[in-house]
Design a protein around this motif. Structure first.
Motif, PDB file in Angstrom:
ATOM      1  N   ALA A   8       2.748  -0.329  12.390  1.00  0.00           N
ATOM      2  CA  ALA A   8       2.782   0.280  11.053  1.00  0.00           C
ATOM      3  C   ALA A   8       4.165   0.133  10.426  1.00  0.00           C
ATOM      4  CB  ALA A   8       2.385   1.753  11.141  1.00  0.00           C
ATOM      5  N   LEU A   9       5.211   0.355  11.210  1.00  0.00           N
ATOM      6  CA  LEU A   9       6.571   0.204  10.693  1.00  0.00           C
ATOM      7  C   LEU A   9       6.846  -1.250  10.301  1.00  0.00           C
ATOM      8  CD1 LEU A   9       8.483   2.522  13.190  1.00  0.00           C
ATOM      9  CD2 LEU A   9       8.026   2.965  10.763  1.00  0.00           C
ATOM     10  N   ILE A  10       6.352  -2.176  11.086  1.00  0.00           N
ATOM     11  CA  ILE A  10       6.516  -3.596  10.757  1.00  0.00           C
ATOM     12  C   ILE A  10       5.755  -3.929   9.481  1.00  0.00           C
ATOM     13  CG2 ILE A  10       6.000  -5.951  11.531  1.00  0.00           C
ATOM     14  CD1 ILE A  10       6.620  -4.882  14.424  1.00  0.00           C
ATOM     15  N   HIS A  11       4.570  -3.376   9.329  1.00  0.00           N
ATOM     16  CA  HIS A  11       3.800  -3.594   8.094  1.00  0.00           C
ATOM     17  C   HIS A  11       4.595  -3.109   6.882  1.00  0.00           C
ATOM     18  CE1 HIS A  11      -0.524  -4.016   9.906  1.00  0.00           C
ATOM     19  NE2 HIS A  11       0.359  -4.803  10.492  1.00  0.00           N
ATOM     20  N   VAL A  12       5.210  -1.940   7.001  1.00  0.00           N
ATOM     21  CA  VAL A  12       5.999  -1.403   5.883  1.00  0.00           C
ATOM     22  C   VAL A  12       7.150  -2.351   5.549  1.00  0.00           C
ATOM     23  CG1 VAL A  12       7.545   0.472   5.183  1.00  0.00           C
ATOM     24  CG2 VAL A  12       5.344   1.005   6.251  1.00  0.00           C
ATOM     25  N   MET A  13       7.812  -2.880   6.577  1.00  0.00           N
ATOM     26  CA  MET A  13       8.922  -3.808   6.324  1.00  0.00           C
ATOM     27  C   MET A  13       8.433  -5.101   5.671  1.00  0.00           C
ATOM     28  SD  MET A  13      11.603  -3.463   9.495  1.00  0.00           S
ATOM     29  CE  MET A  13      10.448  -3.846  10.818  1.00  0.00           C
ATOM     30  N   ILE A  14       7.302  -5.601   6.116  1.00  0.00           N
ATOM     31  CA  ILE A  14       6.763  -6.838   5.547  1.00  0.00           C
ATOM     32  C   ILE A  14       6.372  -6.625   4.091  1.00  0.00           C
ATOM     33  CG2 ILE A  14       4.811  -8.445   5.644  1.00  0.00           C
ATOM     34  CD1 ILE A  14       5.031  -8.154   8.743  1.00  0.00           C
ATOM     35  N   VAL A  15       5.735  -5.516   3.800  1.00  0.00           N
ATOM     36  CA  VAL A  15       5.360  -5.232   2.410  1.00  0.00           C
ATOM     37  C   VAL A  15       6.617  -5.074   1.552  1.00  0.00           C
ATOM     38  CG1 VAL A  15       4.213  -3.593   0.884  1.00  0.00           C
ATOM     39  CG2 VAL A  15       3.137  -4.235   3.028  1.00  0.00           C
ATOM     40  N   LYS A  68      -3.920   0.094   0.833  1.00  0.00           N
ATOM     41  CA  LYS A  68      -4.540   0.141   2.157  1.00  0.00           C
ATOM     42  C   LYS A  68      -3.495  -0.014   3.260  1.00  0.00           C
ATOM     43  CE  LYS A  68      -8.405  -1.357   4.957  1.00  0.00           C
ATOM     44  NZ  LYS A  68      -8.257  -0.183   5.766  1.00  0.00           N
ATOM     45  N   VAL A  69      -2.594  -0.981   3.117  1.00  0.00           N
ATOM     46  CA  VAL A  69      -1.548  -1.174   4.127  1.00  0.00           C
ATOM     47  C   VAL A  69      -0.721   0.097   4.267  1.00  0.00           C
ATOM     48  CG1 VAL A  69       0.605  -2.381   4.678  1.00  0.00           C
ATOM     49  CG2 VAL A  69      -1.371  -3.680   3.934  1.00  0.00           C
ATOM     50  N   LEU A  70      -0.294   0.643   3.138  1.00  0.00           N
ATOM     51  CA  LEU A  70       0.556   1.832   3.197  1.00  0.00           C
ATOM     52  C   LEU A  70      -0.197   3.053   3.714  1.00  0.00           C
ATOM     53  CD1 LEU A  70       2.675   1.450  -0.054  1.00  0.00           C
ATOM     54  CD2 LEU A  70       3.274   0.848   2.302  1.00  0.00           C
ATOM     55  N   ASP A  71      -1.410   3.257   3.241  1.00  0.00           N
ATOM     56  CA  ASP A  71      -2.191   4.407   3.700  1.00  0.00           C
ATOM     57  C   ASP A  71      -2.493   4.312   5.199  1.00  0.00           C
ATOM     58  OD1 ASP A  71      -2.151   5.421   1.131  1.00  0.00           O
ATOM     59  OD2 ASP A  71      -4.170   4.720   0.631  1.00  0.00           O
ATOM     60  N   ASP A  72      -2.846   3.107   5.659  1.00  0.00           N
ATOM     61  CA  ASP A  72      -3.113   2.918   7.088  1.00  0.00           C
ATOM     62  C   ASP A  72      -1.855   3.151   7.915  1.00  0.00           C
ATOM     63  OD1 ASP A  72      -5.707   2.255   6.386  1.00  0.00           O
ATOM     64  OD2 ASP A  72      -5.520   0.119   6.891  1.00  0.00           O
ATOM     65  N   ALA A  73      -0.724   2.645   7.429  1.00  0.00           N
ATOM     66  CA  ALA A  73       0.536   2.820   8.159  1.00  0.00           C
ATOM     67  C   ALA A  73       0.913   4.294   8.245  1.00  0.00           C
ATOM     68  CB  ALA A  73       1.653   2.020   7.477  1.00  0.00           C
ATOM     69  N   ILE A  74       0.844   4.983   7.137  1.00  0.00           N
ATOM     70  CA  ILE A  74       1.222   6.398   7.111  1.00  0.00           C
ATOM     71  C   ILE A  74       0.287   7.223   7.985  1.00  0.00           C
ATOM     72  CG2 ILE A  74       1.399   8.427   5.606  1.00  0.00           C
ATOM     73  CD1 ILE A  74       2.411   6.398   3.426  1.00  0.00           C
ATOM     74  N   ALA A  75      -0.981   6.844   8.038  1.00  0.00           N
ATOM     75  CA  ALA A  75      -1.960   7.581   8.841  1.00  0.00           C
ATOM     76  C   ALA A  75      -1.637   7.546  10.336  1.00  0.00           C
ATOM     77  CB  ALA A  75      -3.364   7.029   8.598  1.00  0.00           C
ATOM     78  N   VAL A  76      -1.039   6.466  10.819  1.00  0.00           N
ATOM     79  CA  VAL A  76      -0.751   6.379  12.256  1.00  0.00           C
ATOM     80  C   VAL A  76       0.675   6.788  12.612  1.00  0.00           C
ATOM     81  CG1 VAL A  76      -2.501   4.605  12.650  1.00  0.00           C
ATOM     82  CG2 VAL A  76      -0.132   3.918  12.252  1.00  0.00           C
ATOM     83  N   LEU A  77       1.518   6.969  11.609  1.00  0.00           N
ATOM     84  CA  LEU A  77       2.901   7.358  11.890  1.00  0.00           C
ATOM     85  C   LEU A  77       3.021   8.861  12.093  1.00  0.00           C
ATOM     86  CD1 LEU A  77       4.970   5.246   9.346  1.00  0.00           C
ATOM     87  CD2 LEU A  77       4.899   4.975  11.828  1.00  0.00           C
TER      88      LEU A  77
END
Length: 137
Positions: A8-15, A68-77
């Motif tokens: 999830a953290l990597i997704h946030v950085m990529i976005v 979706k990327v952000l919501d999914d990332a925040i949901a697992v953090l």
């Protein structure tokens, strides 16, 4: 730290890196450096990085991809890593010391989705600018 949270953290950085349309070499270098040195990524299998990045790209390319990327990332953090997610996004966008309008809008969107107060986000932003400054030429 679960691999889901690390992903999830990597997704946030990529976005964050793609928020101005393309990942620059500096942004990519910063992402890999952060993964290599930060304790939050301890135990992350670097051979998975390409797979994680491609998963993020697949989600981004879908319907309502960014949300979706952000919501999914925040949901697992875990809540205690929300400031870390914001700090990583700022770190990646600040690498060239100039933020495009799209990057500023992305950070604003991320800030709104996270449970962080304005003082915390401002402190993270000031610290990132200070870390990336160079001596005057």
């Amino acid at each position: 730290m679960t691999s889901q949270a690390q992903d999830a953290l990597i997704h946030v950085m990529i976005v964050a890196a793609t928020s101005d349309s393309a990942i620059t070499e500096k942004e990519l270098t910063r992402i890999t450096a952060l993964i290599d040195r930060l304790p939050v990524f301890e135990g992350f299998d670097r051979t998975r990085l390409e797979t994680v990045a491609n998963q993020c790209a697949d989600i981004l390319n879908g319907q309502d991809g960014l949300d979706k990327v952000l919501d999914d990332a925040i949901a697992v953090l875990p809540a205690k890593l929300q400031d870390t997610a914001y700090a990583l996004a700022v770190e990646v966008t600040a690498v060239d010391l100039y933020l495009e309008q799209e990057e500023l809008r992305f950070l604003e969107l991320l800030r709104d989705k996270l449970s962080l107060d304005r003082l915390t986000t401002a402190a993270i932003e000031v610290a990132a600018r200070a870390r990336h400054r160079k001596l005057p030429a």
